[in-house]
Design an enzyme around this catalytic site. Structure first.
Site, PDB file in Angstrom:
ATOM      1  N   ASP A  18      -7.393   3.994   1.036  1.00  0.00           N
ATOM      2  CA  ASP A  18      -6.675   4.370   2.245  1.00  0.00           C
ATOM      3  C   ASP A  18      -7.647   4.882   3.336  1.00  0.00           C
ATOM      4  OD1 ASP A  18      -5.041   5.714   3.981  1.00  0.00           O
ATOM      5  OD2 ASP A  18      -4.409   7.231   2.517  1.00  0.00           O
ATOM      6  N   CYS A  37       0.872  -1.180   0.000  1.00  0.00           N
ATOM      7  CA  CYS A  37       0.000   0.000   0.000  1.00  0.00           C
ATOM      8  C   CYS A  37       0.908   1.229   0.000  1.00  0.00           C
ATOM      9  CB  CYS A  37      -0.983  -0.026   1.161  1.00  0.00           C
ATOM     10  SG  CYS A  37      -0.232  -0.014   2.804  1.00  0.00           S
ATOM     11  N   ARG A  54      -3.344  -0.607   5.388  1.00  0.00           N
ATOM     12  CA  ARG A  54      -3.937  -1.681   4.600  1.00  0.00           C
ATOM     13  C   ARG A  54      -3.047  -2.895   4.423  1.00  0.00           C
ATOM     14  NH1 ARG A  54      -4.978   2.223  -0.305  1.00  0.00           N
ATOM     15  NH2 ARG A  54      -3.064   3.047   0.633  1.00  0.00           N
TER      16      ARG A  54
HETATM   17  P1  4NP Z   1      -1.736   2.861   4.097  1.00  0.00           P
HETATM   18  O1  4NP Z   1      -2.330   4.250   4.638  1.00  0.00           O
HETATM   19  O2  4NP Z   1      -1.192   3.138   2.715  1.00  0.00           O
HETATM   20  O3  4NP Z   1      -2.914   1.954   4.067  1.00  0.00           O
HETATM   21  O4  4NP Z   1      -0.650   2.456   5.083  1.00  0.00           O
HETATM   22  C1  4NP Z   1      -1.582   5.421   4.655  1.00  0.00           C
HETATM   23  C2  4NP Z   1      -0.944   5.786   5.803  1.00  0.00           C
HETATM   24  C3  4NP Z   1      -0.210   6.952   5.837  1.00  0.00           C
HETATM   25  C4  4NP Z   1      -0.123   7.745   4.712  1.00  0.00           C
HETATM   26  C5  4NP Z   1      -0.758   7.372   3.552  1.00  0.00           C
HETATM   27  C6  4NP Z   1      -1.483   6.197   3.512  1.00  0.00           C
HETATM   28  N1  4NP Z   1       0.610   8.945   4.752  1.00  0.00           N
HETATM   29  O5  4NP Z   1       0.586   9.677   3.758  1.00  0.00           O
HETATM   30  O6  4NP Z   1       1.238   9.261   5.766  1.00  0.00           O
END
Ligand code: 4NP
Length: 157
Positions: free
Chosen positions: A127, A10, A16
């Site tokens: 997300d 992800c 995720r």
């Molecule tokens: P993930 O969610 O891709 O599902 O881990 C996110 C967590 C943090 C960020 C983006 C997506 N971020 O930009 O910090």
């Protein structure tokens, strides 16, 4: 026998993909198949490198009996050689992975998580980072459904 390896990807590797990793590992363990597979996760961003999954994701996961211990790491170009399947969560992840692939063989290993869904219909696992509790719950619902379908593919039934 060589273990079959699966990498979930992800953006941040704190919501995720570590959740998907936790679900698939749990399902493999329950079926005593865990020794045949290597499951990991990674992020297209290195911003959260070294961090445990987001505390909200760990909370919602623990309510369903999943204990997430993955430490965030960025995806590396070698991952596209070393893993058998690389599974992205949304369009942006798939694009990011494709841009890391240098060969047709590497590109052929890239899959979309929602393509494994059995009961739920979705084109992406979006997300939940800026969402509320219901967004985290929905992401886990989608990931559990997709992992059921992925498991069927992995064990050939
Ligand atoms: P993930 O969610 O891709 O599902 O881990 C996110 C967590 C943090 C960020 C983006 C997506 N971020 O930009 O910090």
């Amino acid at each position: 026998m060589k273990k079959k390896s699966i990498l979930f990807v992800c953006l941040g590797n704190i919501c995720r993909s570590p959740m998907a990793e936790g679900i698939l590992k749990h399902m493999l363990f329950e079926r005593n198949l865990h020794k045949q597979f290597y499951v990991d996760s990674a992020g297209l961003l290195s911003y959260h490198q070294g961090a445990l999954p987001d505390s909200r994701m760990r909370f919602h996961a623990s309510q369903r009996g999943f204990h997430l211990t993955h430490i965030s790491r960025p995806v590396k170009s070698e991952d596209l050689d070393n893993f058998d399947m690389i599974i992205g969560m949304d369009n942006q992840n798939i694009q990011g992975l494709k841009s890391l692939a240098d060969t047709k063989e590497q590109e052929a290993k890239i899959f979309r998580m929602t393509d494994f869904c059995i009961n739920m219909k979705a084109k992406e696992v979006l997300d939940p980072y800026y969402g509320g509790p219901e967004d985290f719950e929905y992401v886990i619902d989608l990931l559990e459904d997709a992992c059921e379908g992925l498991l069927k593919v992995l064990v050939g039934s």
